[in-house]
Motif scaffolding. Sequence first.
Motif, PDB file in Angstrom:
ATOM      1  N   LYS A 130       2.320  -6.078  13.731  1.00 38.10           N
ATOM      2  CA  LYS A 130       2.939  -7.078  14.572  1.00 38.10           C
ATOM      3  C   LYS A 130       4.473  -7.299  14.503  1.00 38.10           C
ATOM      4  N   LYS A 131       4.740  -7.306  13.204  1.00 38.69           N
ATOM      5  CA  LYS A 131       6.166  -7.872  12.765  1.00 38.69           C
ATOM      6  C   LYS A 131       7.088  -6.568  12.483  1.00 38.69           C
ATOM      7  N   GLY A 132       6.477  -5.403  12.553  1.00 43.93           N
ATOM      8  CA  GLY A 132       7.137  -4.103  12.563  1.00 43.93           C
ATOM      9  C   GLY A 132       7.609  -3.963  11.058  1.00 43.93           C
ATOM     10  N   VAL A 133       6.896  -4.449  10.237  1.00 42.22           N
ATOM     11  CA  VAL A 133       7.340  -4.169   8.809  1.00 42.22           C
ATOM     12  C   VAL A 133       6.237  -3.401   7.815  1.00 42.22           C
ATOM     13  N   VAL A 134       6.622  -2.738   6.791  1.00 41.79           N
ATOM     14  CA  VAL A 134       5.564  -2.170   5.840  1.00 41.79           C
ATOM     15  C   VAL A 134       5.623  -3.125   4.561  1.00 41.79           C
ATOM     16  N   VAL A 135       4.477  -3.350   4.192  1.00 40.19           N
ATOM     17  CA  VAL A 135       4.354  -4.362   3.129  1.00 40.19           C
ATOM     18  C   VAL A 135       3.931  -3.691   1.719  1.00 40.19           C
ATOM     19  N   ASN A 136       4.656  -4.025   0.737  1.00 42.76           N
ATOM     20  CA  ASN A 136       4.062  -3.266  -0.631  1.00 42.76           C
ATOM     21  C   ASN A 136       3.145  -4.430  -1.225  1.00 42.76           C
ATOM     22  N   ILE A 137       1.994  -3.924  -1.637  1.00 41.94           N
ATOM     23  CA  ILE A 137       0.923  -4.611  -2.452  1.00 41.94           C
ATOM     24  C   ILE A 137       0.476  -3.978  -3.576  1.00 41.94           C
ATOM     25  N   LEU A 138      -0.368  -4.815  -4.485  1.00 40.04           N
ATOM     26  CA  LEU A 138      -1.151  -4.637  -5.552  1.00 40.04           C
ATOM     27  C   LEU A 138      -2.372  -5.158  -5.282  1.00 40.04           C
TER      28      LEU A 138
END
Length: 218
Positions: free
Chosen positions: A103-111
């Motif tokens: 929705k926000k147009g971002v790619v999120v880094n996660i662990l």
Amino acid sequence: MISKESLIRLQQDLPPNVKLVAVSKFKPIEDILQAYNLGVKDFAENRPQELSQKMGVLPDDIRWHFVGHLQTNKIKFIIERVNLIHSVDSLKLLREIDKEAFKKGVVVNILLQVYISSEVTKQGLSQIELNEIAEQNELFKNINICGVMGMASFTDDVEIIKEEFSNLRRVFDNLKLIYFSNNDQFCELSMGMSSDYKIAIQQGSTIVRIGSMIFGDR
Ligand SMILES: *Cc1c(COP(=O)(O)O)cnc(C)c1O
């Protein structure tokens, strides 16, 4: 007031391949700025609203980390500016982060937070849940899975802590081998806090999360 000496010693002691994340939860802006002025650029919080407030007033070049339990309705407070969410502890949360990121147009880094301690109070995914997520990795277009995070038991017994970190290392290596061998982004092993970071580094940690040693007791 932060402990300047401890911070400087820590910065000198950490091997070059291990990143320092300063856990600034419950600590005021001034303390964070003191650490920032000594060269710390990575800070972590464990409550979404607190993170969001601090992000708004502190320097733009800080890389923010989230290390707490994240409720799905709070994702929106942090997702646009957070650099790494260490504490994804369910498939449901992962799906919601992916949706919100789209929705926000971002790619999120996660662990992926892994359950390694014998303490029932600690959060984390089981091996079965980890496999289930890793198998579906391709479906999450707005998420980069960058590795795993874990917390050892709260104990003075070095052998127990060592064993738990070594288990986490094995979980990381297996996931890498089976699901992420062609994925350079899957490279982080976030383990080690003020009391046990030296053991964590011996077991292969790439990110240590240090709070009280820098900022004092909470
Ligand atoms: C608070 C916290 C830390 C830092 O702990 P200290 O013992 O103060 O160094 C690290 N990781 C997580 C997930 C935390 O909640």
